[in-house]
Design a protein around this motif. Structure first.
Motif, PDB file in Angstrom:
ATOM      1  N   ALA A   6       0.627  -0.774  -0.190  1.00 23.09           N
ATOM      2  CA  ALA A   6      -0.309   0.115   0.192  1.00 23.09           C
ATOM      3  C   ALA A   6       0.959   1.253   0.432  1.00 23.09           C
ATOM      4  O   ALA A   6       0.663   1.727  -1.088  1.00 23.09           O
TER       5      ALA A   6
ATOM      6  N   GLN B 188      -4.419   0.370   3.994  1.00 22.21           N
ATOM      7  CA  GLN B 188      -5.523  -0.198   2.797  1.00 22.21           C
ATOM      8  C   GLN B 188      -7.367   0.012   3.934  1.00 22.21           C
ATOM      9  O   GLN B 188      -6.811  -0.608   4.472  1.00 22.21           O
ATOM     10  N   ASN B 189      -8.011   1.070   3.044  1.00 24.10           N
ATOM     11  CA  ASN B 189      -9.149   1.389   3.496  1.00 24.10           C
ATOM     12  C   ASN B 189     -10.641   1.424   2.646  1.00 24.10           C
ATOM     13  O   ASN B 189     -10.866   2.785   1.687  1.00 24.10           O
ATOM     14  N   GLY B 190     -10.988   0.359   2.125  1.00 25.72           N
ATOM     15  CA  GLY B 190     -11.755   0.908   0.896  1.00 25.72           C
ATOM     16  C   GLY B 190     -11.269   0.876  -0.229  1.00 25.72           C
ATOM     17  O   GLY B 190      -9.858  -0.216  -0.615  1.00 25.72           O
ATOM     18  N   ASP B 191     -10.950   1.201  -1.229  1.00 24.40           N
ATOM     19  CA  ASP B 191     -10.558   1.826  -2.506  1.00 24.40           C
ATOM     20  C   ASP B 191      -9.430   2.309  -2.094  1.00 24.40           C
ATOM     21  O   ASP B 191      -8.940   3.313  -3.747  1.00 24.40           O
ATOM     22  N   SER B 192      -9.092   2.606  -0.893  1.00 22.81           N
ATOM     23  CA  SER B 192      -8.250   3.969  -1.070  1.00 22.81           C
ATOM     24  C   SER B 192      -7.324   3.285   0.551  1.00 22.81           C
ATOM     25  O   SER B 192      -7.112   2.530   1.097  1.00 22.81           O
ATOM     26  N   PHE B 193      -6.837   4.279   0.533  1.00 22.70           N
ATOM     27  CA  PHE B 193      -5.164   4.491   1.899  1.00 22.70           C
ATOM     28  C   PHE B 193      -6.119   4.680   2.763  1.00 22.70           C
ATOM     29  O   PHE B 193      -6.219   6.802   2.687  1.00 22.70           O
ATOM     30  N   SER B 194      -5.516   5.304   4.099  1.00 19.90           N
ATOM     31  CA  SER B 194      -5.420   5.901   4.874  1.00 19.90           C
ATOM     32  C   SER B 194      -4.270   6.115   5.204  1.00 19.90           C
ATOM     33  O   SER B 194      -2.890   5.372   5.917  1.00 19.90           O
ATOM     34  N   TYR B 195      -3.445   7.901   5.110  1.00 19.82           N
ATOM     35  CA  TYR B 195      -2.619   8.457   5.852  1.00 19.82           C
ATOM     36  C   TYR B 195      -1.723   8.141   7.643  1.00 19.82           C
ATOM     37  O   TYR B 195      -3.241   8.967   8.388  1.00 19.82           O
TER      38      TYR B 195
END
Lengths: 552, 335
Positions: free
Chosen positions: A136, A208-215
């Protein structure tokens, strides 16, 4: 009669609204006066949201704009040019193999959290990038993957190690020579961040969370560099990023107290805000507005062009396009001078090769294709390609610095081609909704328009990116000798030899290979009010706001 | 009443599941996608593959659908592709902006529309009535985009009277409590911020209110005219009832029923209208979010949540309209 009561009530409401508005207006005026008295707030209207403020996880201009004010790189560019100069490193050198880079660091530099910039901190950044865990996180390090070839454990990875023989010397060793350096050390993605702050705020946690990312909190709330401005906050409800003057900055301190980057996506609204005096500078004005704004007394600051728009030719679907004469016919058929005049942003020039004049390896003597319908027709006839029909893909829902108006550009080019007897099927596709896929993944097109803004001053970043390896865009492995030549030039360590090699590549690209037709170099602009002084437009769109001052 | 509401809630649930399924597969059938949006122009093929694996796009579509359903049921709509934030944060920030705008527009439309319609009806055939008919016809036909730019050009560029865009002046210190800027200023006693936000609200709200206002005026006028022609009005008049009593008890009450239906329908339409109005005024609400999510980035997670939200709002508004019938006209029984 009671009816007039309604009218009276409406009148009262209207009067109250105007009264309240009056208060708001006067308050706003007061606020401006006060801020000017203390160095002022520079309000810059940007065109899109940033992603986050961790340099390594970004690759777009809107994220880089605030990042550049807060962070610095080892090597940087002379203001207003693409020429390299010292940044956090006062000087740098590399050994004859081109693999070992030694940086002499500037003394007395501290990060925004008060920790000191030293060689260990620099090495911590290099090591962090190379050892980044998780797909990710790695998938979001676009520039690192591209320039450094990959991460720990990947045989293509270029980075080997970083040593700190003393506090002011950082020695970075690569596994192999890479033509991108030293230019790429100046990329904003490779800004040096505070190791202490990164550790404290969990910088490497990308989930990764769903279709995107957490920073991480580091990326969103605690960006910590050495730059002339510190992070003041990002108000997402109002679309405002606030940066405060760094009172402990090592160099000349910023002239304004505060910078607000206000996100206004619609170019017409950006212009209106400028005219209303609510912002002092706007990015990417519509080409058609530039002259009007200049006439009204605004400063139109043209960035030196560091980009290229080209007409790509895909040789895979139509065998006729494999014939050089047909590709040359296409080049002759295009009235590029007129296109530049009618559709190009102010300051645009016709391009004869795929890199701007300021880049190493630009050859002044390449074969030129001046507009000639007769030559085009003659070449088509010689190649037995009269009545040629081509699918011409162009993007919609997009405006790029090198291509502010794709639909209009397409229309002009298509008309030129038709005049030379080439039938054109126009295929519009949304930029992210099919155009990039169809052109770069599936190669459905015969012709397409696309371009590029350079990241750093190196021919490999232009010519190498387009023609250094097989690409679906131009018909995969259509020209093996071209890939070899570009690869060889890119791998040349000696700078003079590299210049000569790339000059030859550019001559051959124009005369022998012609995988695409260069169209124009189009300088994007910034428009400011008269009170803005000291804003130096950068060819790399890498403006720094510490030199900006406001006069009234 | 309880039975009606619970039945509607079950309908809502079934509708949402069906809609989610539809949206999930429809979005994935479109060309392009989040991978392109996340990667930009400079990614290498290896990076692209790593991303596809990281996001699980290499797995069969039904596995992806299962994961999506599970996430949604647990209230996790994922992160926005465009900004990387949790979708719930993105939407809960944009929602109050749009509601604030829509409420202001509805207040203008209803507050002016009903009295104007009523007045026009009372002055049937006279100058006021004729003028109302013409002006409302223009109001209904004028495109929001055009009106928005017209108002902006005139009131923000020619005469610098209103701010051209945004919800509050740049750099204003406002504390976010509810997300409704005007209300937040009042709650936190930052009255300047509240006034500033209200000032920013005027033009967008007027733009957005134009069409519903024109429709409400016309519906009110027609409905009141119908009622005025009824026998029971003549009877009431003949009985010697006071004019005010007749207007309040008989004309308005009976005339308002179709108007309420219209207001309900227009509230739904306001959300659609907000897409254009918000674009014109750089209003960071749901409308802006929809356009940003579709055009630039194929922001699936945000789009999915937005479509579900729109469905919920539409169904709830309809429910409220139905229930309000019973209060206005006791003869109507909700069944």
């Amino acid at each position: 009669m009671r009816a007039p009561r309604t009218v009276i009530a409406a009148g009262v409401i209207a009067a109250m609204t105007i009264g309240v508005a009056g208060c708001a207006e006067s308050d706003r005026d007061n606020g401006e006066d006060q801020s000017n008295a203390t160095g002022g707030t520079f309000i810059f209207a940007g065109a899109g949201d940033p992603k986050n403020f961790d340099p390594i996880f970004n690759d777009d201009g809107e994220s880089f704009r605030p990042i550049r004010q807060m962070y610095e790189t080892l090597v940087t560019h002379k203001p207003g040019t693409a020429e390299l100069q010292g940044g956090l490193a006062e000087s740098w050198s590399n050994d004859p193999t081109g693999k070992i880079w030694t940086f002499k660091l500037r003394q007395g530099v501290t990060f925004h959290d008060g920790t000191t910039l030293d060689a260990a901190a620099v090495c911590a950044n290099f090591d962090r990038w190379y050892n980044m865990k998780g797909e990710a996180a790695q998938s979001q390090m676009i520039y690192y993957a591209d320039v450094f070839g990959g991460f720990a454990g990947n045989p293509d990875a270029v980075y080997d190690n970083c040593k700190a023989p003393d506090a002011s010397t950082a020695v970075v060793t690569m596994k192999k020579y890479k033509g991108a350096f030293p230019g790429a050390f100046a990329l904003t993605a490779f800004s040096i961040a505070s190791p202490a702050a990164m550790k404290q705020h969990g910088s490497d946690t990308v989930t990764q969370n769903g279709d995107s990312f957490s920073y991480s909190a580091f990326a969103n709330e605690h960006p910590t560099g050495t730059g002339a401005f510190t992070f003041g906050g990002w108000n997402k409800a109002t679309g405002e990023i606030t940066l405060n003057k760094n009172a402990n900055y090592w160099g000349e301190k910023a002239k304004v107290d505060k910078v607000i980057i206000k996100i206004i996506k619609d170019e017409n609204t950006r212009k209106q805000e400028l005219r209303a005096g609510t912002v002092q500078a706007i990015d990417f004005p519509a080409p058609a507005d530039r002259k009007a704004l200049a006439d009204e007394g605004y400063q139109v600051l043209e960035r030196p062009a560091f980009n290229i728009l080209y007409l790509g030719i895909n040789q895979k679907n139509n065998p006729k396009l494999k014939d050089l004469r047909v590709r040359q016919a296409i080049a002759y058929a295009l009235n590029r001078a007129q296109l530049v005049q009618t559709k190009g942003p102010g300051g645009s020039v016709v391009a004869d090769q795929f890199l701007p004049e300021s880049v190493l390896g630009y050859a002044p003597d390449v074969q030129k294709y001046d507009y000639s319908v007769d030559k085009a027709k003659q070449l088509l006839s010689e190649a037995g390609a009269t009545g040629l029909t081509l699918n011409f893909y162009y993007p919609t829902e997009v405006s790029r610095p090198y291509m502010p108006n794709p639909q209009e550009i397409f229309t002009v080019l298509a008309n030129d081609l038709q005049a030379a007897g080439i039938k054109v099927n126009g295929v519009p596709r949304p930029w992210n909704g099919g155009f990039k896929d169809d052109v770069q993944q599936f190669g459905k097109q015969d012709l397409h328009i696309l371009g590029w803004t350079g990241d750093y001053n190196d021919p490999g970043n232009f010519v190498g990116t387009f023609f250094g390896r097989p690409k679906v865009e131009f018909g995969d492995d259509a020209m093996a000798d071209m890939f070899t030549a570009v690869g060889k030039a890119d791998a040349t360590v000696d700078q003079e030899a590299k210049r000569t090699a790339f000059e030859q590549v550019n001559r051959d690209l124009a005369a022998k290979w012609l995988p695409a037709v260069p169209i124009w170099h189009a300088p994007p602009a910034i428009v400011t009010t008269k009170e803005v002084q000291g804003l130096v437009p950068s060819p790399l769109t890498a403006e720094e706001f510490d030199t900006v001052s406001l006069t009234k | 009443m309880v039975r009606v509401v619970s039945r509607r809630l079950i309908q809502l649930f079934v509708t949402l599941i069906a809609l989610m399924t539809l949206v999930f597969f429809w979005l994935r059938s479109l060309p392009g996608g989040p991978v392109d949006a996340l990667l930009g122009e400079r990614a290498t093929p290896q990076t692209r593959e790593a991303l596809i694996r990281a996001l699980g796009y290499d797995q069969p579509i039904w596995v992806q659908y299962g994961r999506f359903l599970k996430n949604v049921v647990t209230g996790n709509f994922g992160n926005s592709i465009r900004t990387g934030e949790p979708v719930t944060d993105v939407i809960s920030r944009a929602f109050p902006a749009t509601v604030e705008l829509a409420l202001a527009a509805i207040l203008i439309a209803v507050g002016l529309g009903i009295p104007l319609g009523y007045l026009a009806a009372r002055h049937r055939g006279r100058l006021l009535d004729n003028a109302t008919i013409i002006v409302t016809l223009i109001g209904i036909s004028i495109p929001i985009f055009f009106l928005g730019y017209l108002l902006k050009d005139w009131l923000t560029q020619d005469i610098h009277f209103f701010p051209p865009s945004g919800r509050i002046s740049t750099g204003t210190d406002n504390t976010d409590v509810t997300g409704f800027f005007v209300l937040d200023g009042l709650l936190t006693r930052e009255f300047d911020a509240s006034a500033d936000a209200l000032w920013h609200l005027v033009l967008p709200a007027v733009t957005l209110a134009t069409i519903p206002l024109a429709i409400i005026v016309r519906i009110t006028r027609a409905s009141v005219l119908d009622v005025l022609d009824e026998d029971y009005i003549r009877t009431a008049d003949a009985k010697g009832l006071r004019n005010a009593t007749i207007r309040k008890r008989h004309v308005l009450r009976n005339g308002l029923l179709p108007v309420v239906t219209t207001i309900g329908l227009q509230t739904g339409a306001l959300l659609a209208g907000a897409v254009l109005t918000e674009k014109v005024y750089n209003w960071g609400g749901l409308g802006t979010l929809i356009t940003d999510s579709i055009s630039g980035s194929r922001d699936y997670p945000v789009l999915q949540a937005l479509i579900l939200l729109a469905a919920v709002v539409f169904i709830v508004v309809n429910l409220v309209v139905d229930l309000s019938y019973a209060f206005i006209d006791p003869r109507v029984r909700v069944q």
